[in-house]
Design a protein around this motif. Structure first.
Motif, PDB file in Angstrom:
ATOM      1  N   GLN A 114       0.815  -1.210   0.000  1.00  0.00           N
ATOM      2  CA  GLN A 114       0.000   0.000   0.000  1.00  0.00           C
ATOM      3  C   GLN A 114       0.853   1.267   0.000  1.00  0.00           C
ATOM      4  O   GLN A 114       0.364   2.341  -0.307  1.00  0.00           O
ATOM      5  N   HIS A 115       2.117   1.134   0.320  1.00  0.00           N
ATOM      6  CA  HIS A 115       3.008   2.293   0.377  1.00  0.00           C
ATOM      7  C   HIS A 115       3.645   2.606  -0.975  1.00  0.00           C
ATOM      8  O   HIS A 115       4.420   3.548  -1.074  1.00  0.00           O
ATOM      9  N   LEU A 116       3.307   1.829  -1.985  1.00  0.00           N
ATOM     10  CA  LEU A 116       3.832   2.072  -3.322  1.00  0.00           C
ATOM     11  C   LEU A 116       2.860   2.935  -4.116  1.00  0.00           C
ATOM     12  O   LEU A 116       1.651   2.889  -3.894  1.00  0.00           O
ATOM     13  N   SER A 117       3.398   3.670  -5.069  1.00  0.00           N
ATOM     14  CA  SER A 117       2.536   4.412  -5.992  1.00  0.00           C
ATOM     15  C   SER A 117       1.834   3.399  -6.891  1.00  0.00           C
ATOM     16  O   SER A 117       2.259   2.242  -6.989  1.00  0.00           O
ATOM     17  N   ILE A 118       0.806   3.822  -7.569  1.00  0.00           N
ATOM     18  CA  ILE A 118       0.067   2.911  -8.445  1.00  0.00           C
ATOM     19  C   ILE A 118       0.975   2.372  -9.555  1.00  0.00           C
ATOM     20  O   ILE A 118       0.919   1.202  -9.907  1.00  0.00           O
ATOM     21  N   GLU A 119       1.840   3.205 -10.081  1.00  0.00           N
ATOM     22  CA  GLU A 119       2.773   2.783 -11.125  1.00  0.00           C
ATOM     23  C   GLU A 119       3.739   1.726 -10.589  1.00  0.00           C
ATOM     24  O   GLU A 119       4.031   0.740 -11.256  1.00  0.00           O
ATOM     25  N   VAL A 123       4.187  -2.376 -11.760  1.00  0.00           N
ATOM     26  CA  VAL A 123       5.441  -3.016 -12.160  1.00  0.00           C
ATOM     27  C   VAL A 123       5.752  -4.215 -11.260  1.00  0.00           C
ATOM     28  O   VAL A 123       6.096  -5.293 -11.744  1.00  0.00           O
ATOM     29  N   VAL A 124       5.593  -4.064  -9.954  1.00  0.00           N
ATOM     30  CA  VAL A 124       5.874  -5.164  -9.021  1.00  0.00           C
ATOM     31  C   VAL A 124       4.936  -6.342  -9.286  1.00  0.00           C
ATOM     32  O   VAL A 124       5.365  -7.499  -9.338  1.00  0.00           O
ATOM     33  N   LEU A 125       3.656  -6.057  -9.459  1.00  0.00           N
ATOM     34  CA  LEU A 125       2.688  -7.125  -9.712  1.00  0.00           C
ATOM     35  C   LEU A 125       3.000  -7.880 -11.001  1.00  0.00           C
ATOM     36  O   LEU A 125       2.967  -9.113 -11.028  1.00  0.00           O
ATOM     37  N   LEU A 126       3.282  -7.131 -12.042  1.00  0.00           N
ATOM     38  CA  LEU A 126       3.564  -7.786 -13.320  1.00  0.00           C
ATOM     39  C   LEU A 126       4.866  -8.580 -13.272  1.00  0.00           C
ATOM     40  O   LEU A 126       4.967  -9.659 -13.850  1.00  0.00           O
ATOM     41  N   ALA A 155      10.665   0.806  -6.343  1.00  0.00           N
ATOM     42  CA  ALA A 155       9.617   0.126  -5.575  1.00  0.00           C
ATOM     43  C   ALA A 155      10.217  -0.899  -4.620  1.00  0.00           C
ATOM     44  O   ALA A 155       9.806  -0.985  -3.453  1.00  0.00           O
ATOM     45  N   LEU A 156      11.189  -1.650  -5.090  1.00  0.00           N
ATOM     46  CA  LEU A 156      11.818  -2.659  -4.225  1.00  0.00           C
ATOM     47  C   LEU A 156      12.541  -2.005  -3.054  1.00  0.00           C
ATOM     48  O   LEU A 156      12.509  -2.520  -1.925  1.00  0.00           O
ATOM     49  N   LYS A 157      13.161  -0.859  -3.313  1.00  0.00           N
ATOM     50  CA  LYS A 157      13.832  -0.136  -2.233  1.00  0.00           C
ATOM     51  C   LYS A 157      12.810   0.330  -1.196  1.00  0.00           C
ATOM     52  O   LYS A 157      13.023   0.191   0.009  1.00  0.00           O
ATOM     53  N   LYS A 158      11.678   0.866  -1.664  1.00  0.00           N
ATOM     54  CA  LYS A 158      10.617   1.294  -0.752  1.00  0.00           C
ATOM     55  C   LYS A 158      10.083   0.117   0.061  1.00  0.00           C
ATOM     56  O   LYS A 158       9.860   0.227   1.267  1.00  0.00           O
ATOM     57  N   LEU A 159       9.868  -1.009  -0.627  1.00  0.00           N
ATOM     58  CA  LEU A 159       9.339  -2.195   0.060  1.00  0.00           C
ATOM     59  C   LEU A 159      10.299  -2.677   1.136  1.00  0.00           C
ATOM     60  O   LEU A 159       9.890  -2.984   2.251  1.00  0.00           O
ATOM     61  N   LYS A 160      11.569  -2.729   0.789  1.00  0.00           N
ATOM     62  CA  LYS A 160      12.559  -3.205   1.759  1.00  0.00           C
ATOM     63  C   LYS A 160      12.614  -2.273   2.969  1.00  0.00           C
ATOM     64  O   LYS A 160      12.641  -2.733   4.121  1.00  0.00           O
ATOM     65  N   THR A 161      12.592  -0.975   2.725  1.00  0.00           N
ATOM     66  CA  THR A 161      12.609  -0.005   3.821  1.00  0.00           C
ATOM     67  C   THR A 161      11.394  -0.206   4.722  1.00  0.00           C
ATOM     68  O   THR A 161      11.521  -0.224   5.947  1.00  0.00           O
ATOM     69  N   GLU A 165      11.116  -1.434   8.691  1.00  0.00           N
ATOM     70  CA  GLU A 165      10.341  -0.717   9.706  1.00  0.00           C
ATOM     71  C   GLU A 165       9.334  -1.634  10.399  1.00  0.00           C
ATOM     72  O   GLU A 165       9.102  -1.515  11.599  1.00  0.00           O
ATOM     73  N   GLU A 166       8.736  -2.549   9.647  1.00  0.00           N
ATOM     74  CA  GLU A 166       7.733  -3.473  10.191  1.00  0.00           C
ATOM     75  C   GLU A 166       8.387  -4.605  10.989  1.00  0.00           C
ATOM     76  O   GLU A 166       7.706  -5.373  11.653  1.00  0.00           O
ATOM     77  N   GLY A 167       9.706  -4.736  10.845  1.00  0.00           N
ATOM     78  CA  GLY A 167      10.426  -5.775  11.570  1.00  0.00           C
ATOM     79  C   GLY A 167      10.325  -7.158  10.964  1.00  0.00           C
ATOM     80  O   GLY A 167      10.563  -8.162  11.638  1.00  0.00           O
ATOM     81  N   ILE A 168       9.996  -7.245   9.690  1.00  0.00           N
ATOM     82  CA  ILE A 168       9.889  -8.564   9.058  1.00  0.00           C
ATOM     83  C   ILE A 168      10.865  -8.745   7.897  1.00  0.00           C
ATOM     84  O   ILE A 168      10.813  -9.742   7.202  1.00  0.00           O
ATOM     85  N   ALA A 169      11.775  -7.805   7.720  1.00  0.00           N
ATOM     86  CA  ALA A 169      12.711  -7.881   6.608  1.00  0.00           C
ATOM     87  C   ALA A 169      13.601  -9.121   6.708  1.00  0.00           C
ATOM     88  O   ALA A 169      13.933  -9.738   5.696  1.00  0.00           O
TER      89      ALA A 169
END
Length: 175
Positions: A114-119, A123-126, A155-161, A165-169
């Motif tokens: 949910q923290h990613l932009s629609i674009e 890309v991640v989904l595809l 997007a991957l950088k945002k997801l990893k960050t 933060e969520e403590g599940i990396a």
């Protein structure tokens, strides 16, 4: 097999179109669900995709890209539905704050998306849900190849960050 069905559907054979669409229906539903975040809206998106693709099947120029073409239609249907419901994201974000920490990994990852932009989501989904190549993603989203790669890495950088933060990396990025 698919090429023959596509040609028959383009010739007006409703049965061929239905058989063809049903081959991808589950995949399309899964992708629609990621966008809509609920079953009813996901079903509406798939239904609208079926209708639009049925009406436009004659416009498909290269039968080899049928799935790519369908996914592009699905993404447009998802955008259209979500534009009609601007309040939806706001309500969903409120719900996410109340999630218990011990959620299943799938739901945790979905909330992080949910923290990613629609674009970036596209890309991640595809790339990871549909296993598309960068070239296929660029074609579906009508982007340049370099832009597609940049969006994915961002997007991957945002997801990893966010996962850190969520403590599940550590559960996901082992090694």
């Amino acid at each position: 097999m698919n090429e023959r069905l596509i040609r028959q559907a383009q010739g007006g054979d409703d049965t061929a179109y239905i058989a063809l669409f049903q081959q991808y229906e589950q995949e399309l539903y899964a992708m629609a669900y990621v966008y809509a975040k609920n079953q009813d809206d996901a079903l509406d998106i798939v239904q609208e995709c079926a209708y639009r693709s049925y009406k436009a099947i004659q416009q498909l120029r290269d039968v080899a890209y049928f799935k790519t073409w369908l996914i592009r239609i699905l993404i447009n249907c998802a955008h259209d539905l979500l534009k009609k419901r601007p309040y939806y994201e706001e309500l969903h974000d409120t719900y996410l704050i109340e999630e218990p920490v011990e959620l299943d990994m799938h739901f945790t990852l979905q909330s992080v998306m949910q923290h990613l932009s629609i674009e970036e989501k596209h890309v991640v989904l595809l790339k990871y849900y549909e296993d598309f190549t960068f070239e296929q993603i660029a074609d579906v989203l009508q982007l340049k190849l370099g832009t597609t790669k940049t969006i994915l890495y961002r997007a991957l950088k945002k997801l990893k960050t966010k996962l850190v933060e969520e403590g599940i990396a550590d559960e996901i990025f082992k090694g």
